[in-house]
Design a protein around this motif. Structure first.
Motif, PDB file in Angstrom:
ATOM      1  N   ILE A  29       0.850  -1.196   0.000  1.00 29.47           N
ATOM      2  CA  ILE A  29       0.000   0.000   0.000  1.00 29.47           C
ATOM      3  C   ILE A  29       0.886   1.246   0.000  1.00 29.47           C
ATOM      4  N   PRO A  30       0.728   2.121  -0.999  1.00 30.12           N
ATOM      5  CA  PRO A  30       1.515   3.353  -1.052  1.00 30.12           C
ATOM      6  C   PRO A  30       0.879   4.472  -0.211  1.00 30.12           C
ATOM      7  N   ASP A  31       1.508   5.631  -0.228  1.00 35.50           N
ATOM      8  CA  ASP A  31       1.020   6.864   0.412  1.00 35.50           C
ATOM      9  C   ASP A  31       1.163   6.839   1.926  1.00 35.50           C
ATOM     10  N   VAL A  32       2.283   6.279   2.402  1.00 34.52           N
ATOM     11  CA  VAL A  32       2.616   6.317   3.824  1.00 34.52           C
ATOM     12  C   VAL A  32       4.065   6.806   3.982  1.00 34.52           C
ATOM     13  N   PRO A  33       4.341   8.057   3.570  1.00 32.09           N
ATOM     14  CA  PRO A  33       5.719   8.549   3.548  1.00 32.09           C
ATOM     15  C   PRO A  33       6.320   8.695   4.948  1.00 32.09           C
ATOM     16  N   GLY A  34       7.460   8.081   5.132  1.00 33.93           N
ATOM     17  CA  GLY A  34       8.179   8.205   6.389  1.00 33.93           C
ATOM     18  C   GLY A  34       7.440   7.610   7.569  1.00 33.93           C
ATOM     19  N   VAL A  35       6.702   6.535   7.350  1.00 32.71           N
ATOM     20  CA  VAL A  35       5.927   5.939   8.436  1.00 32.71           C
ATOM     21  C   VAL A  35       6.860   5.513   9.573  1.00 32.71           C
ATOM     22  N   GLU A  36       6.537   5.971  10.779  1.00 31.35           N
ATOM     23  CA  GLU A  36       7.364   5.667  11.950  1.00 31.35           C
ATOM     24  C   GLU A  36       6.623   4.887  13.018  1.00 31.35           C
ATOM     25  N   GLY A  37       5.317   4.831  12.922  1.00 31.40           N
ATOM     26  CA  GLY A  37       4.538   4.091  13.900  1.00 31.40           C
ATOM     27  C   GLY A  37       3.331   3.466  13.245  1.00 31.40           C
ATOM     28  N   VAL A  38       2.907   2.328  13.788  1.00 32.77           N
ATOM     29  CA  VAL A  38       1.767   1.595  13.230  1.00 32.77           C
ATOM     30  C   VAL A  38       0.886   1.131  14.386  1.00 32.77           C
ATOM     31  N   GLU A  39      -0.402   1.343  14.265  1.00 31.44           N
ATOM     32  CA  GLU A  39      -1.368   0.873  15.264  1.00 31.44           C
ATOM     33  C   GLU A  39      -2.446   0.077  14.544  1.00 31.44           C
ATOM     34  N   PHE A  40      -2.522  -1.230  14.817  1.00 25.96           N
ATOM     35  CA  PHE A  40      -3.522  -2.118  14.225  1.00 25.96           C
ATOM     36  C   PHE A  40      -4.704  -2.189  15.171  1.00 25.96           C
ATOM     37  N   VAL A  41      -5.905  -1.898  14.652  1.00 18.81           N
ATOM     38  CA  VAL A  41      -7.130  -1.948  15.453  1.00 18.81           C
ATOM     39  C   VAL A  41      -8.010  -3.050  14.865  1.00 18.81           C
ATOM     40  N   PRO A  42      -7.912  -4.265  15.422  1.00 21.09           N
ATOM     41  CA  PRO A  42      -8.607  -5.418  14.838  1.00 21.09           C
ATOM     42  C   PRO A  42     -10.114  -5.249  14.704  1.00 21.09           C
ATOM     43  N   GLU A  43     -10.773  -4.703  15.728  1.00 19.69           N
ATOM     44  CA  GLU A  43     -12.234  -4.603  15.651  1.00 19.69           C
ATOM     45  C   GLU A  43     -12.714  -3.642  14.576  1.00 19.69           C
ATOM     46  N   LEU A  44     -11.865  -2.704  14.167  1.00 25.00           N
ATOM     47  CA  LEU A  44     -12.228  -1.771  13.089  1.00 25.00           C
ATOM     48  C   LEU A  44     -11.694  -2.226  11.738  1.00 25.00           C
ATOM     49  N   LYS A  45     -10.819  -3.229  11.738  1.00 27.45           N
ATOM     50  CA  LYS A  45     -10.156  -3.699  10.510  1.00 27.45           C
ATOM     51  C   LYS A  45      -9.408  -2.538   9.849  1.00 27.45           C
TER      52      LYS A  45
END
Length: 89
Positions: A29-45
């Motif tokens: 998936i593009p359009d995440v320039p310089g991504v430094e953190g990721v938060e996965f929220v399973p209930e929201l997918k």
């Protein structure tokens, strides 16, 4: 992919979604320039990315496998946390 299980989420200039059962890249998936953190929220997918490259929080919908929204920030975001009881990022 079972979105109730935990996919491997690999950020860089592209955001890679990997099915851990098959070890196959499902989407870059593009359009995440310089991504430094990721938060996965399973209930929201959804995945929220802290994109320092353009000072935004990216919202990735895992059903659509794309960035669906960019939220501007004051300055270089470098992480986030999700409070599930309050449904707040």
């Amino acid at each position: 992919m079972d979105l109730n299980s935990s996919p491997a989420l690999i950020p860089c200039k592209l955001f890679y979604v990997v099915d851990l059962r098959t070890n196959k890249v499902l989407k870059a998936i593009p359009d995440v320039p310089g991504v430094e953190g990721v938060e996965f929220v399973p209930e929201l997918k959804k995945v929220y990315t802290s994109d320092a490259g353009d000072n935004t929080i990216g919202i990735i919908d895992l059903k659509q496998m794309k960035v669906i929204k960019k939220l501007p920030t004051e300055a270089k975001p470098d992480g986030s946390a999700y409070a599930a009881p309050f449904h707040k990022l």
